[in-house]
Design an enzyme around this catalytic site. Structure first.
Site, PDB file in Angstrom:
ATOM      1  CG  HIS A  17      -1.831  -0.791   1.273  1.00 45.31           C
ATOM      2  ND1 HIS A  17      -2.132  -1.815   2.588  1.00 45.31           N
ATOM      3  CD2 HIS A  17      -2.940  -1.269   0.446  1.00 45.31           C
ATOM      4  CE1 HIS A  17      -3.204  -2.801   2.301  1.00 45.31           C
ATOM      5  NE2 HIS A  17      -3.671  -2.245   1.046  1.00 45.31           N
ATOM      6  CE  LYS A  41     -13.864  -7.440   4.221  1.00 47.04           C
ATOM      7  NZ  LYS A  41     -12.808  -6.881   3.103  1.00 47.04           N
ATOM      8  NE  ARG A  90      -2.896  -7.763  -4.857  1.00 44.26           N
ATOM      9  CZ  ARG A  90      -3.660  -7.969  -3.888  1.00 44.26           C
ATOM     10  NH1 ARG A  90      -3.138  -8.008  -2.788  1.00 44.26           N
ATOM     11  NH2 ARG A  90      -5.285  -8.199  -4.075  1.00 44.26           N
ATOM     12  CB  SER A 127      -4.807  -6.256   4.264  1.00 46.43           C
ATOM     13  OG  SER A 127      -4.197  -5.045   4.154  1.00 46.43           O
TER      14      SER A 127
END
Length: 159
Positions: A17, A41, A90, A127
């Site tokens: 990040h 969440k 990514r 994460s």
């Protein structure tokens, strides 16, 4: 003023990040880091804790503002007159989803999305993966800033 936003949950913020935020901060006058609030969440860190960690680890850039948001990212952008979203990619698997989001955001508000290829060092990093490895006692010290490692170790030790 050239403005952009780097959105995410940042639970916790990783070196991947920070790589994207740092690169955006060199391209834009102001970079807003938008910490998303997802009521459905349960995060490891509260939104306020994530904001605090992000503010501390991005303080050296000088042009980064960290805030939370709830709702549509394009509304966050409209409210702050931000014309660009910066997202790290990514892998090819990220591209399919992110392209759909970029096209939707542009269609809703005209906000552009710029994709930045992730530094290969962090191409596998998420994460979720950091939390899982750390929860099992694995060494994630090379994946997160020291301040975040300390908070992560403390939080997981409470469980």
């Amino acid at each position: 003023m050239r403005r952009a936003v780097c959105p995410g949950s940042f639970d916790p913020v990783t070196n991947g990040h920070l790589d994207i935020i740092a690169r955006a901060s060199r391209l834009y006058d102001v970079v807003h880091v938008a910490v998303m609030i997802n009521q459905s969440k349960k995060g490891l860190f509260t939104v306020d804790e994530r904001i605090d960690l992000l503010r501390q680890v991005t303080a050296e850039y000088g042009n980064v503002k960290v805030e939370s948001f709830h709702g549509l990212l394009v509304d966050f952008c409209k409210q702050r007159d931000i014309p660009a979203i910066v997202k790290g990619l990514r892998a090819v698997s990220d591209f399919d989803y992110e392209l759909q989001m970029a096209q939707m955001n542009n269609g809703l508000s005209g906000v552009e999305t710029l994709f930045v290829p992730t530094n290969p060092t962090y191409s596998f990093l998420s994460s979720s993966l950091v939390k899982e490895v750390a929860a099992w006692g694995g060494d994630v010290s090379h994946l997160v800033p020291p301040l975040v490692l300390e908070a992560l170790t403390e939080r997981l030790g409470e469980r």
